[in-house]
Design an enzyme around this catalytic site. Sequence first.
Site, PDB file in Angstrom:
ATOM      1  N   SER A 157       0.844  -1.198   0.000  1.00 28.50           N
ATOM      2  CA  SER A 157       0.000   0.000   0.000  1.00 28.50           C
ATOM      3  C   SER A 157       0.873   1.241   0.000  1.00 28.50           C
ATOM      4  O   SER A 157       2.008   1.216   0.491  1.00 28.50           O
ATOM      5  CB  SER A 157      -0.890   0.008   1.249  1.00 28.50           C
ATOM      6  OG  SER A 157      -1.550   1.248   1.397  1.00 28.50           O
ATOM      7  N   TYR A 182      -2.081  -0.086  10.327  1.00 25.60           N
ATOM      8  CA  TYR A 182      -2.084  -0.566   8.935  1.00 25.60           C
ATOM      9  C   TYR A 182      -0.810  -0.148   8.206  1.00 25.60           C
ATOM     10  O   TYR A 182      -0.168  -0.968   7.536  1.00 25.60           O
ATOM     11  CB  TYR A 182      -3.313  -0.017   8.210  1.00 25.60           C
ATOM     12  CG  TYR A 182      -3.389  -0.405   6.755  1.00 25.60           C
ATOM     13  CD1 TYR A 182      -3.782  -1.683   6.375  1.00 25.60           C
ATOM     14  CD2 TYR A 182      -3.062   0.509   5.753  1.00 25.60           C
ATOM     15  CE1 TYR A 182      -3.854  -2.040   5.035  1.00 25.60           C
ATOM     16  CE2 TYR A 182      -3.132   0.160   4.415  1.00 25.60           C
ATOM     17  CZ  TYR A 182      -3.533  -1.116   4.061  1.00 25.60           C
ATOM     18  OH  TYR A 182      -3.597  -1.466   2.734  1.00 25.60           O
TER      19      TYR A 182
END
Length: 251
Positions: A143, A156
């Site tokens: 990501s 995250y």
Amino acid sequence: MISLQGKVALVTGGSRGIGAACVRLLSSAGARVAIAYRTRDAEAERLAAEVTARGGEVLLYKGELTTADANARFVQAALDRFGHIDIFVGNAGVWPPDPLPIEAVPAERWRQTMATNVDGMYFGAQAVIPHLPAGGRMIFISSTAGQRGEAGHADYAASKGAMISFVKSLAVELGPRDITVNSVAPGWVDTEAVAIPFADEGRARIEANIPLRRVAAPEDIAGPVLFLASPLARHVTGEILNVNGGSVLCG
């Protein structure tokens, strides 16, 4: 142009979203695909039926891939069905949608994020690498958050940053065996996971900050995965391929 005939691919988190798009594209290129998923049997079965109707071959495996034993069972199921493994796509992951300052992140959320995004990656790699041949491919879905950080989502971002370092480490380690290890790093992708931030005017605000003025579709991520799984990428390893419409430009 890209053919994966005779190849076997494993896709974790493969029943929906980015994972399902990867399954469709890899299968369309000729690969037989083992799909690991955690919940939603109906979605997994519909995907399998769709691929089979087009002449593809799939294996469905339901399980929580956060332990060594669970990953070993998935890999063995694929070997029992297909006989060998050539491509591993580590896509399974979680993104807790509620932004929280770090002092408010519950320990339970931190542990769950790390278990899914880091432990699953680690144990998946340990299980599959002994079975990959020369020319094998490993692709992990990371990501932009793992590169620039993400306020309110430190758990995250930390998990995806770990993935990026893991990919670079494995690329060096497995290079002498002619196994490539890469990552595709999406920005915003139009999946069920982002329903909350996209609500109301959220999507329009997000798109206004993306130079291409659009959010990626899952297929926009699957295309680069197919490239990295193919012979066209035989000399590409340790790379983080950004697919974010220009929203994060990493040097």
